[in-house]
Design a protein around this motif. Sequence first.
Motif, PDB file in Angstrom:
ATOM      1  N   MET A   1      41.204  46.297  38.483  1.00 16.67           N
ATOM      2  CA  MET A   1      40.813  44.923  38.806  1.00 16.67           C
ATOM      3  C   MET A   1      41.723  43.935  38.093  1.00 16.67           C
ATOM      4  O   MET A   1      41.856  43.974  36.877  1.00 16.67           O
ATOM      5  CB  MET A   1      39.373  44.658  38.342  1.00 16.67           C
ATOM      6  N   SER A   2      42.331  43.047  38.851  1.00 17.30           N
ATOM      7  CA  SER A   2      43.185  42.035  38.242  1.00 17.30           C
ATOM      8  C   SER A   2      42.314  40.946  37.618  1.00 17.30           C
ATOM      9  O   SER A   2      41.276  40.590  38.139  1.00 17.30           O
ATOM     10  CB  SER A   2      44.097  41.418  39.305  1.00 17.30           C
ATOM     11  N   SER A   3      42.773  40.444  36.462  1.00 21.54           N
ATOM     12  CA  SER A   3      42.031  39.342  35.850  1.00 21.54           C
ATOM     13  C   SER A   3      42.907  38.094  35.841  1.00 21.54           C
ATOM     14  O   SER A   3      42.852  37.305  34.938  1.00 21.54           O
ATOM     15  CB  SER A   3      41.611  39.737  34.435  1.00 21.54           C
ATOM     16  N   GLY A   4      43.758  37.962  36.847  1.00 18.28           N
ATOM     17  CA  GLY A   4      44.605  36.783  36.935  1.00 18.28           C
ATOM     18  C   GLY A   4      45.917  36.992  36.231  1.00 18.28           C
ATOM     19  O   GLY A   4      46.140  38.008  35.563  1.00 18.28           O
ATOM     20  N   PRO A   5      46.824  36.012  36.369  1.00 17.04           N
ATOM     21  CA  PRO A   5      48.153  36.161  35.784  1.00 17.04           C
ATOM     22  C   PRO A   5      48.095  36.118  34.256  1.00 17.04           C
ATOM     23  O   PRO A   5      47.232  35.473  33.686  1.00 17.04           O
ATOM     24  CB  PRO A   5      48.904  34.944  36.328  1.00 17.04           C
ATOM     25  N   ALA A   6      49.015  36.839  33.626  1.00 15.22           N
ATOM     26  CA  ALA A   6      49.049  36.874  32.155  1.00 15.22           C
ATOM     27  C   ALA A   6      50.394  37.392  31.680  1.00 15.22           C
ATOM     28  O   ALA A   6      51.034  38.198  32.355  1.00 15.22           O
ATOM     29  CB  ALA A   6      47.941  37.775  31.621  1.00 15.22           C
ATOM     30  N   VAL A   7      50.797  36.923  30.498  1.00 20.09           N
ATOM     31  CA  VAL A   7      52.014  37.436  29.868  1.00 20.09           C
ATOM     32  C   VAL A   7      51.736  38.828  29.308  1.00 20.09           C
ATOM     33  O   VAL A   7      50.726  39.051  28.634  1.00 20.09           O
ATOM     34  CB  VAL A   7      52.479  36.486  28.742  1.00 20.09           C
ATOM     35  N   LEU A   8      52.615  39.789  29.617  1.00 16.59           N
ATOM     36  CA  LEU A   8      52.471  41.160  29.109  1.00 16.59           C
ATOM     37  C   LEU A   8      53.320  41.361  27.862  1.00 16.59           C
ATOM     38  O   LEU A   8      52.948  42.086  26.956  1.00 16.59           O
ATOM     39  CB  LEU A   8      52.888  42.152  30.197  1.00 16.59           C
ATOM     40  N   SER A   9      54.494  40.710  27.815  1.00 17.20           N
ATOM     41  CA  SER A   9      55.343  40.794  26.617  1.00 17.20           C
ATOM     42  C   SER A   9      56.289  39.608  26.586  1.00 17.20           C
ATOM     43  O   SER A   9      56.621  39.047  27.629  1.00 17.20           O
ATOM     44  CB  SER A   9      56.136  42.105  26.601  1.00 17.20           C
TER      45      SER A   9
END
Lengths: 208, 208
Positions: A1-9
Motif C-alpha cells: 500500500m502506497s502512503s503517498g510520495p516520500a523521500v527514500l534517501s
Amino acid sequence: MSSGPAVLSSTPMPASEAKWITLKKIVYRDEAGKERVWESAERTTRKSSGIDAVAVLALIRSKTNAFPLSTIIIEQYRPPIDKYIVEMPAGLIDEGETPDQAAIRELEEETGYKASKVVETTPVLVADPGMTNANMKLVVVRVDLEDKMEHPTQKLEAGEFIVRRVVEVDKLDQVLKEYETKGYVVDAKLQHWASGYDMARRITAGQL
Amino acid sequence: MSSGPAVLSSTPMPASEAKWITLKKIVYRDEAGKERVWESAERTTRKSSGIDAVAVLALIRSKTNAFPLSTIIIEQYRPPIDKYIVEMPAGLIDEGETPDQAAIRELEEETGYKASKVVETTPVLVADPGMTNANMKLVVVRVDLEDKMEHPTQKLEAGEFIVRRVVEVDKLDQVLKEYETKGYVVDAKLQHWASGYDMARRITAGQL
C-alpha cells in the motif's frame, strides 16, 4: 500500500554527476577592490532567452459577475522539501518561447485555464540571489469566463501530479495561512504577493 | 582605478570543495509509487531553528503623519547575478535566534532602523522548491518615528556594502519598475509583494 510520495534517501552528490544543477566558484572584485570568492548553484537548463522560468498570477473573472474575482494556485509534492508545496502555476521556459508564451502554456497545462490576455509581465527577477543565479518573470494574465466558474481539464504529462485550486483573490492570504495546519508549505513568491495584496487592503481600511 | 564590483571568473566546482552550498541526490517515491531521482542544492549553514533566513518588510510611520507610510529597501552587489540587486532587508538566522529576533537584528544592521513592533510573521516559506530546500520567513515590522523621517546609521560589517533607500509604500511598485533601466535586478519576493500591493489598489480602483 502506497502512503503517498516520500523521500527514500538524500545523499551528497558530486557536481560532475548532476544533470540539472551545477555548482560554481565565483571569483569577484568587491566594492573596495578586494578579490573574494562566492559559491553559487546554477540550473543547467537555461535556454537562449536567458530566463529560467515564469510564474503565473491568473485573474479569473466572470463577464456576468457570477463569482468574485478569483485566482488559481497549485499543490504539488516537491522532493527537495519532501512536502506538498502551494505555488502559483509556473514552469521553465522552453527554447524559442517568450516568457508570456511560456506562462500561457504552463497555465493551460497545469490548470486547464486559457489566458484571455496578458495584463503585465515583470522585468527579470531573481529568486535567491545570495545562493543561486536562478531567475524568472511574473506574468499576470486574465482568464475571462462567460458566466459561471468553469473547470477545464488539466493537460498534465505522465508523472505529473498537480492539484489545482480556485481561490477568491480577497481570501488568498487567509487560504494560504490555513495550509500550515495541513502540513503543506507555501512558496515564498506566492505568499509575498498575497501579503502585499492583504496589506494594501488593511492599510486602506485603516487597520495599520 | 576601480570600476566597481565585478565577477573575474566563474568555474565549475566539485561539491566536496564547497563550504556554503552542497548538492544532494534525492531518491523519492512519487504519487504512483514509482522510484525517481531529483537534484537539490542546499545551504550548509542552517541552524537548529530549521529555517535558513528571514526577509523584513518594514512599515515606517510618523506619529505626526509628517510623511506618508514608507518602507525600506536595500541595494547590494550579488556575485551569482553579477549585478546590483534590490531586496528587502534580509539575512541568515543565527544559532539560538528566533526568526523575529533575526529580522529585528538584520533590519538594524542593514538599515539602522529599530523595529517598534512585529506586526506579523509568516509560516515557513520556500524560495525555489523545484531546485533547493532553501526556506525563510517574511517578518512584517513597524518602525514608529516621533515626527519627521530619520536616517539612523547603518551597522554594517567590514566588507558589507549595502545602500538603503526609503520608499513610500504606495510608490514601491513604480520605484521597482524604474530599477530595470538602471541595470539593477529586483528580488522576486520583493517584487511579488509590491505587485500584490499594487494589484489590490488597482482592483479597488476598478482598473481591472
